[in-house]
Design a protein around this motif. Structure first.
Motif, PDB file in Angstrom:
ATOM      1  N   GLY A  50     -16.204   8.940 -18.524  1.00 49.47           N
ATOM      2  CA  GLY A  50     -15.916   7.702 -19.258  1.00 49.47           C
ATOM      3  C   GLY A  50     -14.474   7.277 -19.089  1.00 49.47           C
ATOM      4  N   ASN A  90     -13.255   4.523 -17.413  1.00 51.30           N
ATOM      5  CA  ASN A  90     -12.998   3.112 -17.088  1.00 51.30           C
ATOM      6  C   ASN A  90     -12.310   2.344 -18.201  1.00 51.30           C
ATOM      7  OD1 ASN A  90     -15.634   3.653 -18.273  1.00 51.30           O
ATOM      8  ND2 ASN A  90     -15.970   1.458 -18.195  1.00 51.30           N
ATOM      9  N   ILE A 127     -10.195   5.505 -24.525  1.00 52.27           N
ATOM     10  CA  ILE A 127      -9.475   6.779 -24.553  1.00 52.27           C
ATOM     11  C   ILE A 127      -9.502   7.448 -23.173  1.00 52.27           C
ATOM     12  CG2 ILE A 127      -9.475   9.099 -25.575  1.00 52.27           C
ATOM     13  CD1 ILE A 127     -10.593   7.812 -28.182  1.00 52.27           C
ATOM     14  N   SER A 169     -17.956   6.264 -14.582  1.00 53.23           N
ATOM     15  CA  SER A 169     -18.388   5.081 -15.326  1.00 53.23           C
ATOM     16  C   SER A 169     -19.872   4.876 -15.056  1.00 53.23           C
ATOM     17  CB  SER A 169     -17.589   3.853 -14.877  1.00 53.23           C
ATOM     18  OG  SER A 169     -18.138   2.683 -15.472  1.00 53.23           O
ATOM     19  N   THR A 170     -20.538   4.151 -15.954  1.00 54.86           N
ATOM     20  CA  THR A 170     -21.974   3.904 -15.746  1.00 54.86           C
ATOM     21  C   THR A 170     -22.220   2.631 -14.923  1.00 54.86           C
ATOM     22  OG1 THR A 170     -22.166   2.613 -17.780  1.00 54.86           O
ATOM     23  CG2 THR A 170     -22.623   4.981 -17.948  1.00 54.86           C
ATOM     24  N   ASN A 213     -24.511   8.023 -14.868  1.00 55.50           N
ATOM     25  CA  ASN A 213     -25.080   7.696 -16.174  1.00 55.50           C
ATOM     26  C   ASN A 213     -25.763   8.948 -16.721  1.00 55.50           C
ATOM     27  OD1 ASN A 213     -26.583   6.848 -18.364  1.00 55.50           O
ATOM     28  ND2 ASN A 213     -27.126   4.888 -17.409  1.00 55.50           N
ATOM     29  N   PHE A 214     -25.261   9.447 -17.842  1.00 59.87           N
ATOM     30  CA  PHE A 214     -25.766  10.718 -18.381  1.00 59.87           C
ATOM     31  C   PHE A 214     -27.196  10.628 -18.910  1.00 59.87           C
ATOM     32  CE2 PHE A 214     -21.109  11.892 -19.366  1.00 59.87           C
ATOM     33  CZ  PHE A 214     -20.917  12.211 -18.030  1.00 59.87           C
ATOM     34  N   ASN A 243     -15.131  13.174 -22.209  1.00 54.72           N
ATOM     35  CA  ASN A 243     -14.704  12.103 -23.111  1.00 54.72           C
ATOM     36  C   ASN A 243     -15.808  11.090 -23.391  1.00 54.72           C
ATOM     37  OD1 ASN A 243     -12.691   9.910 -24.165  1.00 54.72           O
ATOM     38  ND2 ASN A 243     -13.695   8.984 -22.388  1.00 54.72           N
ATOM     39  N   TYR A 278     -24.767  10.692 -34.249  1.00 50.31           N
ATOM     40  CA  TYR A 278     -23.414  10.837 -33.689  1.00 50.31           C
ATOM     41  C   TYR A 278     -22.717  12.084 -34.262  1.00 50.31           C
ATOM     42  CZ  TYR A 278     -18.606   9.410 -32.428  1.00 50.31           C
ATOM     43  OH  TYR A 278     -17.330   9.358 -31.929  1.00 50.31           O
ATOM     44  N   LYS A 281     -21.408  15.395 -32.305  1.00 54.77           N
ATOM     45  CA  LYS A 281     -19.992  15.775 -32.293  1.00 54.77           C
ATOM     46  C   LYS A 281     -19.767  17.166 -32.911  1.00 54.77           C
ATOM     47  CE  LYS A 281     -18.404  12.156 -30.138  1.00 54.77           C
ATOM     48  NZ  LYS A 281     -17.825  12.290 -28.801  1.00 54.77           N
ATOM     49  N   GLY A 328      -9.572  10.419 -35.256  1.00 63.01           N
ATOM     50  CA  GLY A 328     -10.022   9.601 -36.404  1.00 63.01           C
ATOM     51  C   GLY A 328     -10.318   8.216 -35.871  1.00 63.01           C
ATOM     52  N   ILE A 382      -9.378   5.355 -33.633  1.00 59.99           N
ATOM     53  CA  ILE A 382      -8.547   4.945 -32.496  1.00 59.99           C
ATOM     54  C   ILE A 382      -9.015   3.552 -32.075  1.00 59.99           C
ATOM     55  CG2 ILE A 382      -7.783   5.541 -30.156  1.00 59.99           C
ATOM     56  CD1 ILE A 382      -7.175   7.794 -32.227  1.00 59.99           C
ATOM     57  N   THR A 438     -10.308   1.005 -29.963  1.00 60.00           N
ATOM     58  CA  THR A 438     -10.935   0.824 -28.634  1.00 60.00           C
ATOM     59  C   THR A 438     -12.155  -0.092 -28.816  1.00 60.00           C
ATOM     60  OG1 THR A 438     -12.534   2.628 -28.877  1.00 60.00           O
ATOM     61  CG2 THR A 438     -10.394   3.232 -27.952  1.00 60.00           C
TER      62      THR A 438
HETATM   63  N1  LIG Z   1     -12.395   5.252 -30.723  1.00 58.13           N
HETATM   64  C1  LIG Z   1     -12.417   6.093 -31.747  1.00 58.13           C
HETATM   65  O1  LIG Z   1     -11.951   5.777 -32.850  1.00 58.13           O
HETATM   66  C2  LIG Z   1     -13.012   7.452 -31.599  1.00 58.13           C
HETATM   67  C3  LIG Z   1     -12.990   8.296 -32.713  1.00 58.13           C
HETATM   68  C4  LIG Z   1     -13.511   9.574 -32.603  1.00 58.13           C
HETATM   69  C5  LIG Z   1     -14.030  10.012 -31.403  1.00 58.13           C
HETATM   70  N2  LIG Z   1     -14.059   9.163 -30.334  1.00 58.13           N
HETATM   71  C6  LIG Z   1     -14.658   9.668 -29.111  1.00 58.13           C
HETATM   72  O2  LIG Z   1     -13.771   9.467 -28.022  1.00 58.13           O
HETATM   73  C7  LIG Z   1     -14.516   9.236 -26.828  1.00 58.13           C
HETATM   74  C8  LIG Z   1     -14.051   7.937 -26.176  1.00 58.13           C
HETATM   75  O3  LIG Z   1     -14.266   6.884 -27.085  1.00 58.13           O
HETATM   76  P1  LIG Z   1     -13.729   5.383 -26.854  1.00 58.13           P
HETATM   77  O4  LIG Z   1     -13.354   4.868 -28.172  1.00 58.13           O
HETATM   78  O5  LIG Z   1     -12.746   5.365 -25.740  1.00 58.13           O
HETATM   79  O6  LIG Z   1     -15.096   4.673 -26.416  1.00 58.13           O
HETATM   80  P2  LIG Z   1     -15.389   3.448 -25.418  1.00 58.13           P
HETATM   81  O7  LIG Z   1     -14.179   2.627 -25.194  1.00 58.13           O
HETATM   82  O8  LIG Z   1     -16.613   2.799 -25.968  1.00 58.13           O
HETATM   83  O9  LIG Z   1     -15.750   4.214 -24.049  1.00 58.13           O
HETATM   84  C9  LIG Z   1     -16.908   5.003 -23.966  1.00 58.13           C
HETATM   85  C10 LIG Z   1     -16.999   5.598 -22.573  1.00 58.13           C
HETATM   86  O10 LIG Z   1     -18.231   6.345 -22.491  1.00 58.13           O
HETATM   87  C11 LIG Z   1     -18.914   5.994 -21.280  1.00 58.13           C
HETATM   88  N3  LIG Z   1     -20.366   6.055 -21.428  1.00 58.13           N
HETATM   89  C12 LIG Z   1     -21.138   5.310 -22.254  1.00 58.13           C
HETATM   90  N4  LIG Z   1     -22.453   5.546 -22.021  1.00 58.13           N
HETATM   91  C13 LIG Z   1     -22.517   6.465 -21.031  1.00 58.13           C
HETATM   92  C14 LIG Z   1     -23.578   7.093 -20.334  1.00 58.13           C
HETATM   93  N5  LIG Z   1     -24.865   6.777 -20.574  1.00 58.13           N
HETATM   94  N6  LIG Z   1     -23.272   7.986 -19.355  1.00 58.13           N
HETATM   95  C15 LIG Z   1     -21.981   8.279 -19.061  1.00 58.13           C
HETATM   96  N7  LIG Z   1     -20.935   7.696 -19.667  1.00 58.13           N
HETATM   97  C16 LIG Z   1     -21.188   6.791 -20.641  1.00 58.13           C
HETATM   98  C17 LIG Z   1     -18.509   4.535 -21.046  1.00 58.13           C
HETATM   99  O11 LIG Z   1     -18.692   4.199 -19.670  1.00 58.13           O
HETATM  100  P3  LIG Z   1     -19.185   2.697 -19.250  1.00 58.13           P
HETATM  101  O12 LIG Z   1     -18.269   1.737 -19.965  1.00 58.13           O
HETATM  102  O13 LIG Z   1     -19.045   2.691 -17.795  1.00 58.13           O
HETATM  103  O14 LIG Z   1     -20.611   2.594 -19.737  1.00 58.13           O
HETATM  104  C18 LIG Z   1     -17.054   4.527 -21.477  1.00 58.13           C
HETATM  105  O15 LIG Z   1     -16.215   4.886 -20.427  1.00 58.13           O
HETATM  106  C19 LIG Z   1     -15.991   9.215 -27.245  1.00 58.13           C
HETATM  107  O16 LIG Z   1     -16.563  10.474 -27.020  1.00 58.13           O
HETATM  108  C20 LIG Z   1     -15.929   8.933 -28.730  1.00 58.13           C
HETATM  109  O17 LIG Z   1     -17.054   9.434 -29.412  1.00 58.13           O
HETATM  110  C21 LIG Z   1     -13.563   7.899 -30.409  1.00 58.13           C
END
Ligand SMILES: NC(=O)c1ccc[n+]([C@@H]2O[C@H](COP(=O)([O-])OP(=O)(O)OC[C@H]3O[C@@H](n4cnc5c(N)ncnc54)[C@H](OP(=O)(O)O)[C@@H]3O)[C@@H](O)[C@H]2O)c1
Length: 245
Positions: free
Chosen positions: A10, A12, A15, A34-35, A57-58, A84, A149, A153, A180, A182, A184
């Motif tokens: 992930g 692209n 985080i 990336s997917t 794609n997972f 990630n 979720y 986690k 917590g 972030i 995005t």
């Molecule tokens: N943002 C927060 O506040 C927060 C808080 C706690 C934990 N987290 C964790 O931190 C990590 C990153 O979060 P983020 O906020 O950066 O999320 P994000 O911007 O929505 O990015 C999610 C990433 O996961 C990839 N992904 C989605 N579906 C997928 C699939 N079927 N197969 C493989 N990859 C896939 C996406 O790739 P594509 O775009 O190419 O589909 C993207 O790169 C996640 O594990 C999230 O649970 C985030």
């Protein structure tokens, strides 16, 4: 000296993108996933020759395994694996579709099992490796609408603790980071709708940014962190304080 190679799932956006650029700034070659083809293209532009983008794609597990095997064939060893990629598909339990449960568990949790099984042996043979896993505050506290979720986690925490014990003697560390809020794509809707309400719960007084997480990944992926394994680091501005005393 051989460049370390990192696999960041992930990569692209959000985080994962910041983690990737942080690792690249430390001289690490990054394989980002990336997917979508657009995502792979974004990765290529961001990495500027210091890594590659791979379409994975997972939800397509057989294809995922084949692609990871191909990467191992090409690069021989992944030194650093950052799991990630993650999704939310929220709903209260009584209304949760089976697909919401299965998608979230398969992407967030099952993928790490399949990928680690492939990349671990070369790491063991070289007696060095770093595995860093993105969990979430939800995995510790739970959250209404997130049984899927939060389960995924918390599952990552149990997975990481067990694996850390299995490979500690091989020079491989396995650690978890639990963010917590972030800012995005994943959180921007909730953070704009409930900004004041959420800010009140964060003692530091701000939402986190992707760099806050990337710095921790940078440390845990370095040689300097060799005596830390099986641990979780909360990156949440004090929103959830978890002292195991
Ligand atoms: N943002 C927060 O506040 C927060 C808080 C706690 C934990 N987290 C964790 O931190 C990590 C990153 O979060 P983020 O906020 O950066 O999320 P994000 O911007 O929505 O990015 C999610 C990433 O996961 C990839 N992904 C989605 N579906 C997928 C699939 N079927 N197969 C493989 N990859 C896939 C996406 O790739 P594509 O775009 O190419 O589909 C993207 O790169 C996640 O594990 C999230 O649970 C985030």
């Amino acid at each position: 000296m051989k460049k370390n190679i990192a696999l960041v799932t992930g990569a692209n956006k959000g985080i994962g993108k910041k983690i990737s650029t942080e690792l690249i700034s430390k001289g690490i070659y990054v394989i980002g996933t990336s997917t979508t083809l657009q995502g792979v293209d974004k990765i290529k532009k961001t990495f500027k020759g210091h890594g590659i983008g791979v379409l994975i794609n997972f939800l397509k597990i057989i294809e995922t395994k084949k692609k990871i095997q191909k990467l191992i064939k090409k690069f021989k060893i992944i030194d650093i694996f950052v799991h990630n990629a993650g999704v939310i598909q929220d709903s209260i339990l009584l209304k949760m579709h089976d697909s919401y449960w299965n998608n979230v568990i398969n992407i967030n949790l099952s993928a790490i099992f399949h990928i680690t099984k492939i990349i671990l042996l070369p790491m063991i043979r070289q007696r060095y490796g770093r595995i860093i896993v993105l969990s979430s505050i939800s995995g510790y506290t739970g959250q209404i609408g997130q049984t899927n979720y939060a389960a995924s986690k918390s599952g990552l925490v149990g997975f990481s603790k067990s694996l850390a014990l299995e490979v500690a003697s091989k020079g491989i560390t396995v650690n978890v980071i639990s963010p917590g809020y972030i800012y995005t794509d994943m959180t921007k809707k909730i953070l704009s709708l409930k900004k004041e309400e959420i800010l009140k719960k964060i003692p530091v007084g701000r939402f986190g940014n992707t760099q806050d997480v990337a710095y921790v990944v940078s440390f845990l992926s370095s040689k300097k962190s060799s005596y830390i394994t099986g641990q979780n680091i909360h990156v949440n501005g004090g929103m959830y304080v978890d002292f195991n005393v």
